[in-house]
Design a protein around this motif. Structure first.
Motif, PDB file in Angstrom:
ATOM      1  N   ALA A 116      91.650  95.535  46.898  1.00 60.10           N
ATOM      2  CA  ALA A 116      92.132  94.490  47.802  1.00 60.10           C
ATOM      3  C   ALA A 116      93.477  93.966  47.349  1.00 60.10           C
ATOM      4  N   GLU A 117      93.745  94.041  46.024  1.00 62.14           N
ATOM      5  CA  GLU A 117      95.042  93.634  45.510  1.00 62.14           C
ATOM      6  C   GLU A 117      96.066  94.757  45.679  1.00 62.14           C
ATOM      7  N   ARG A 118      95.608  96.008  45.523  1.00 65.27           N
ATOM      8  CA  ARG A 118      96.531  97.134  45.656  1.00 65.27           C
ATOM      9  C   ARG A 118      96.905  97.364  47.108  1.00 65.27           C
ATOM     10  N   HIS A 119      95.990  97.014  48.030  1.00 63.66           N
ATOM     11  CA  HIS A 119      96.214  97.280  49.449  1.00 63.66           C
ATOM     12  C   HIS A 119      96.096  95.983  50.243  1.00 63.66           C
ATOM     13  N   PRO A 120      97.066  95.093  50.107  1.00 59.49           N
ATOM     14  CA  PRO A 120      96.951  93.811  50.813  1.00 59.49           C
ATOM     15  C   PRO A 120      96.916  93.955  52.320  1.00 59.49           C
ATOM     16  N   GLU A 121      97.309  95.119  52.855  1.00 64.33           N
ATOM     17  CA  GLU A 121      97.259  95.311  54.298  1.00 64.33           C
ATOM     18  C   GLU A 121      95.833  95.320  54.814  1.00 64.33           C
ATOM     19  N   LYS A 122      94.850  95.510  53.910  1.00 66.01           N
ATOM     20  CA  LYS A 122      93.448  95.508  54.327  1.00 66.01           C
ATOM     21  C   LYS A 122      92.878  94.098  54.361  1.00 66.01           C
ATOM     22  N   ALA A 123      93.626  93.148  53.826  1.00 73.17           N
ATOM     23  CA  ALA A 123      93.135  91.779  53.810  1.00 73.17           C
ATOM     24  C   ALA A 123      93.218  91.155  55.197  1.00 73.17           C
ATOM     25  N   HIS A 124      92.514  90.054  55.338  1.00 70.75           N
ATOM     26  CA  HIS A 124      92.548  89.314  56.604  1.00 70.75           C
ATOM     27  C   HIS A 124      93.902  88.622  56.715  1.00 70.75           C
ATOM     28  N   ARG A 125      94.678  88.938  57.735  1.00 70.53           N
ATOM     29  CA  ARG A 125      95.980  88.342  57.949  1.00 70.53           C
ATOM     30  C   ARG A 125      96.101  87.937  59.407  1.00 70.53           C
ATOM     31  N   PRO A 126      97.085  87.085  59.745  1.00 76.95           N
ATOM     32  CA  PRO A 126      97.235  86.697  61.153  1.00 76.95           C
ATOM     33  C   PRO A 126      97.417  87.873  62.092  1.00 76.95           C
ATOM     34  N   ASP A 127      98.069  88.966  61.610  1.00 74.21           N
ATOM     35  CA  ASP A 127      98.266  90.124  62.478  1.00 74.21           C
ATOM     36  C   ASP A 127      97.126  91.129  62.358  1.00 74.21           C
ATOM     37  N   ASN A 128      96.123  90.832  61.504  1.00 78.42           N
ATOM     38  CA  ASN A 128      94.965  91.704  61.347  1.00 78.42           C
ATOM     39  C   ASN A 128      93.712  90.838  61.210  1.00 78.42           C
ATOM     40  N   PRO A 129      93.470  89.993  62.219  1.00 78.97           N
ATOM     41  CA  PRO A 129      92.392  89.011  62.073  1.00 78.97           C
ATOM     42  C   PRO A 129      91.017  89.620  62.243  1.00 78.97           C
ATOM     43  N   SER A 130      90.047  89.036  61.542  1.00 75.10           N
ATOM     44  CA  SER A 130      88.662  89.367  61.833  1.00 75.10           C
ATOM     45  C   SER A 130      88.277  88.693  63.132  1.00 75.10           C
ATOM     46  N   PRO A 131      87.376  89.280  63.892  1.00 77.01           N
ATOM     47  CA  PRO A 131      86.935  88.635  65.135  1.00 77.01           C
ATOM     48  C   PRO A 131      86.202  87.329  64.844  1.00 77.01           C
ATOM     49  N   ARG A 132      86.169  86.463  65.825  1.00 73.73           N
ATOM     50  CA  ARG A 132      85.471  85.175  65.673  1.00 73.73           C
ATOM     51  C   ARG A 132      83.975  85.414  65.523  1.00 73.73           C
ATOM     52  N   LYS A 133      83.345  84.638  64.643  1.00 74.35           N
ATOM     53  CA  LYS A 133      81.909  84.782  64.447  1.00 74.35           C
ATOM     54  C   LYS A 133      81.157  84.467  65.737  1.00 74.35           C
ATOM     55  N   PRO A 134      80.221  85.317  66.090  1.00 81.55           N
ATOM     56  CA  PRO A 134      79.445  85.101  67.322  1.00 81.55           C
ATOM     57  C   PRO A 134      78.355  84.057  67.097  1.00 81.55           C
ATOM     58  N   PRO A 135      77.731  83.596  68.177  1.00 80.91           N
ATOM     59  CA  PRO A 135      76.716  82.541  68.040  1.00 80.91           C
ATOM     60  C   PRO A 135      75.484  82.955  67.265  1.00 80.91           C
ATOM     61  N   TRP A 136      75.215  84.265  67.135  1.00 81.24           N
ATOM     62  CA  TRP A 136      74.011  84.666  66.401  1.00 81.24           C
ATOM     63  C   TRP A 136      74.221  84.663  64.881  1.00 81.24           C
ATOM     64  N   ILE A 137      75.429  84.421  64.416  1.00 78.69           N
ATOM     65  CA  ILE A 137      75.679  84.263  62.981  1.00 78.69           C
ATOM     66  C   ILE A 137      75.660  82.764  62.686  1.00 78.69           C
ATOM     67  N   ARG A 138      74.521  82.282  62.248  1.00 81.41           N
ATOM     68  CA  ARG A 138      74.371  80.857  61.953  1.00 81.41           C
ATOM     69  C   ARG A 138      73.919  80.700  60.502  1.00 81.41           C
TER      70      ARG A 138
END
Length: 317
Positions: A11-33
């Motif tokens: 994750a340090e060697r490949h920061p492009e794999k990290a969560h960034r504004p241009d590579n966002p994770s999707p919003r958590k759905p309602p079933w993830i509580r």
């Protein structure tokens, strides 16, 4: 606790794999509580863990089920310290140089198990590539200490892959006679370089197969995360690989990104898809399957063990 990460971590060697504004994770759905801790049982469990100076994967890996499990006095013991020698991009456990093993830890685990009154104990660990046996003897000592203190309890171990050790490491653990031997494959082989770069898929598969060969009566178990970028055919192929290795129990849960430095969530798998995976797994011959968004290796492990044991008896006629 501060986290030690360096260039050994992908994750340090490949920061492009990290969560960034241009590579966002999707919003958590309602079933993830995820429930916030509030019960007396939760705080009593935490006090017992602190009293015996122990670590739990519930805390170190940020398990979403900690509030529920600890409220019932169920905690998964994580032995051999809080620092892992691997740098998996999905995992929240700190990476760095671990401390020396504590020879009194197995006894403290056993004391905590007795105080919590656990009928089913789950013991896991960080990876310890710095040790010649990968910590196998420490696992065995902990199993035996729990057996002496609480002989009526069943014991489940979730071990590392012992990649840098000889075959005697696994033999040491199995000779201590756990009731369940668990080693998680975590993801499909095509994602190992990104997600689990220090491991080898077919080595992990062989660990599970060899555990069953060494002790046919032991239940073998493995788990997968979904939402990392895998496809359904790839998951089904891993199921086939597990069954070929004799795995009895499969867990499948949604990957949740611990921090912006970790592998991003590609998508959230729906409850209907989890139900479909469960149906497919049972059709392939698994004795027990737990598949849901918040399923984790040790979630409801005691109740699942009883169901697993009943399924084996039914299969034997």
């Amino acid at each position: 606790m501060s986290e030690v990460r360096d260039l050994a971590n992908p994750a340090e060697r490949h920061p492009e794999k990290a969560h960034r504004p241009d590579n966002p994770s999707p919003r958590k759905p309602p079933w993830i509580r995820i429930k916030a801790p509030s019960s007396k049982g939760y705080f009593d469990t935490r006090a017992t863990i602190k009293e015996h100076k122990l670590s739990t994967v519930c805390e170190e890996a940020g398990c979403p089920n900690a509030a529920e499990c600890w409220a019932q006095g169920h905690a998964t013991m994580m032995i051999m310290g809080e620092i892992c020698t691997r740098g998996c991009t999905f995992c929240n456990v700190a990476t760095g140089r671990p401390d020396k093993l504590d020879p009194f830890e197995p006894a403290r685990v056993a004391q905590a198990v007795e105080k919590l009154g656990l009928s089913h104990v789950v013991i896991t660990s960080v990876d310890r590539d710095d040790l010649g046996d990968g910590g196998a003897a420490h696992f065995a000592q902990t199993i035996r200490a729990v057996r002496r203190r609480r002989p009526e309890a069943t014991i489940e171990v979730l071990t590392p892959d012992f990649l840098k050790c000889g075959p005697e490491a696994l033999e040491t653990v199995i000779e201590a006679r756990p009731d369940v031997f668990n080693h998680n494959l975590e993801t499909v082989p095509g994602l190992y370089l990104e997600v689990r770069p220090g491991a080898r898929y077919f080595h992990s598969l062989r660990i599970l197969q060899r555990a069953k060969e060494l002790s046919p009566e032991v239940f073998t178990k493995s788990g997968l995360m979904v939402g990392l970028g895998e496809t359904r055919p790839q998951i089904l192929q891993v199921m086939d690989d597990m069954r070929a290795a004799g795995v009895d129990f499969l867990t499948i849960g949604q990957y949740l990104q611990p921090s912006p430095k970790h592998h991003a969530v590609e998508r959230y798998v729906t409850p209907e898809e989890f139900a479909s995976y469960e149906k497919a797994a049972y059709a392939k011959g698994f004795l027990m399957v737990s598949a849901s968004p918040l399923t984790r290796s040790s979630y409801h492990a005691g109740a699942d063990f009883e169901r697993l044991r009943a399924a084996r008896l039914a299969a034997l006629g």
